[in-house]
Design an enzyme around this catalytic site. Structure first.
Site, PDB file in Angstrom:
ATOM      1  NE  ARG A  53      -2.102  -4.245   6.516  1.00  0.00           N
ATOM      2  CZ  ARG A  53      -1.762  -5.099   6.717  1.00  0.00           C
ATOM      3  NH1 ARG A  53      -2.418  -5.853   7.718  1.00  0.00           N
ATOM      4  NH2 ARG A  53      -0.924  -5.970   6.450  1.00  0.00           N
ATOM      5  CB  THR A  54      -3.082  -1.268  -0.007  1.00  0.00           C
ATOM      6  OG1 THR A  54      -2.467  -0.702   0.871  1.00  0.00           O
ATOM      7  CG2 THR A  54      -3.607  -0.135  -0.811  1.00  0.00           C
ATOM      8  CG  HIS A 131       0.498   3.719   1.089  1.00  0.00           C
ATOM      9  ND1 HIS A 131      -0.489   3.644   0.460  1.00  0.00           N
ATOM     10  CD2 HIS A 131       0.628   2.439   1.700  1.00  0.00           C
ATOM     11  CE1 HIS A 131      -1.190   2.731   0.682  1.00  0.00           C
ATOM     12  NE2 HIS A 131      -0.413   1.758   1.494  1.00  0.00           N
TER      13      HIS A 131
HETATM   14  N1   CP Z   1      -0.667  -0.520   5.179  1.00  0.00           N
HETATM   15  C1   CP Z   1      -0.554  -1.322   4.052  1.00  0.00           C
HETATM   16  O1   CP Z   1      -0.088  -0.674   2.995  1.00  0.00           O
HETATM   17  O2   CP Z   1      -0.651  -2.485   4.035  1.00  0.00           O
HETATM   18  P1   CP Z   1      -0.625  -3.639   3.033  1.00  0.00           P
HETATM   19  O3   CP Z   1       0.792  -3.771   2.632  1.00  0.00           O
HETATM   20  O4   CP Z   1      -0.868  -4.881   3.372  1.00  0.00           O
HETATM   21  O5   CP Z   1      -1.359  -3.310   1.798  1.00  0.00           O
END
Ligand code: CP
Length: 302
Positions: A53-54, A131
């Site tokens: 996602r990020t 985050h």
């Molecule tokens: N929410 C999040 O940080 O997902 P990823 O680890 O897939 O980036």
């Protein structure tokens, strides 16, 4: 230039400005409207840890605004493997780009990177630290789903020790007078460096059942297997929580479940079809929210 290393780098005025602009940018994020606001700008995505996602939502956000992306998702394909230090790499990448998004397994890495970078550094997750852009999209999602940010009863469930998203989010929601219910196994409680700073009420619990009916938001996290120094300790808490549609009958009808994703087994797929499930909309919200932040950092608006 402003780095975004921690949610503390953003005051409430700036957060609310980002959320407002993100709402306006939803049609651009959906591809229904065009923007060239970041034409000619380059985003460098430096991911020393896995991400779906990020990384992809930052790249989507940049490209929807007319910018371009460089970077890597696998550090073993970079000179990291030859022994290059993070700080040398960041100095180099800053010369190739206008903004850097960094994900790294070590807490504090984004702060160090920001000290040597000549372009803004955005923390895309530093170990069990912070985050902050996840927090922005979490706040946006709560505002969209519940209608307000102020005075909510918020449950945070799962791995509160190693889950960086709950550290940033509790700091942010505390500014909006949230009451927190921290639900976790004893070994995975919210760290005291987070709870010591909270200005509002909070309590710790080991079962969801005792607080579920009070909650406006239930923020669920995965047990972060990769952060346990001893795998035997992970095995003791793996599978500690599993939310299903039946359990949710005790929840308020307007209660919404958020999860930064990926999920493993903590939310059963039968929850996906309930009115409570907001986590896939939340994941989409990463695009307009990151667009709004990138616009702010690179100083061009349309
Ligand atoms: N929410 C999040 O940080 O997902 P990823 O680890 O897939 O980036």
């Amino acid at each position: 230039m402003k780095h975004v290393v921690s949610i503390e780098d953003l005051d409430n005025k700036r957060i609310m400005g980002i959320l407002k602009r993100a709402k306006q940018l939803v049609p651009v994020a959906e591809g229904k409207k065009k923007s060239k606001a970041l034409d000619g700008k380059i985003l460098a995505a430096c991911f020393f840890e896995p991400s779906t996602r990020t990384r992809l939502s930052f790249e989507s956000a940049m490209q929807r605004l007319g910018g371009t992306c460089i970077g890597f998702a696998d550090p073993s394909a970079t000179s990291h493997l030859k022994g290059e230090t993070l700080l040398d790499a960041i100095r180099m990448v800053a010369g190739y780009s206008d903004v850097i998004v960094l994900r790294h397994p070590h807490e504090g890495s984004a702060k160090l990177a920001s000290e040597v970078s000549e372009v803004p550094v955005i923390n895309g997750g530093d170990g069990a630290g912070q985050h902050p852009t996840q927090t922005l999209l979490d706040l946006f999602t709560i505002k969209e789903e519940i209608g307000k940010l102020e005075g909510l009863n918020v449950g945070m469930l799962g791995d509160l020790r190693y889950g960086r998203t709950v550290h940033s989010l509790s700091q942010a929601l505390d500014r909006f007078k949230a009451k927190f219910y921290f639900i976790s196994p004893k070994s995975l409680r919210m760290p005291t460096h987070v709870t010591d700073e909270l200005q509002n009420d909070w309590s710790t619990h080991e079962t969801l059942d005792e607080v579920l009916g009070k909650l406006d938001v239930l923020y669920v996290t995965r047990i972060q297997k990769e952060r346990f120094p001893d795998i035997e300790d992970y095995k003791k808490v793996a599978g500690a929580y599993r939310i299903n549609a039946e359990i949710l009958q005790k929840a308020k009808s307007k209660m919404r479940i958020l999860h930064p994703l990926p999920r493993v087994d903590e939310i059963s797929t039968d929850v996906d079809e309930t009115k409570h499930a907001a986590y896939f909309r939340q994941a989409f919200n990463g695009v307009p929210v990151r667009m709004a932040l990138l616009e702010q950092l690179m100083g061009k608006k349309k």
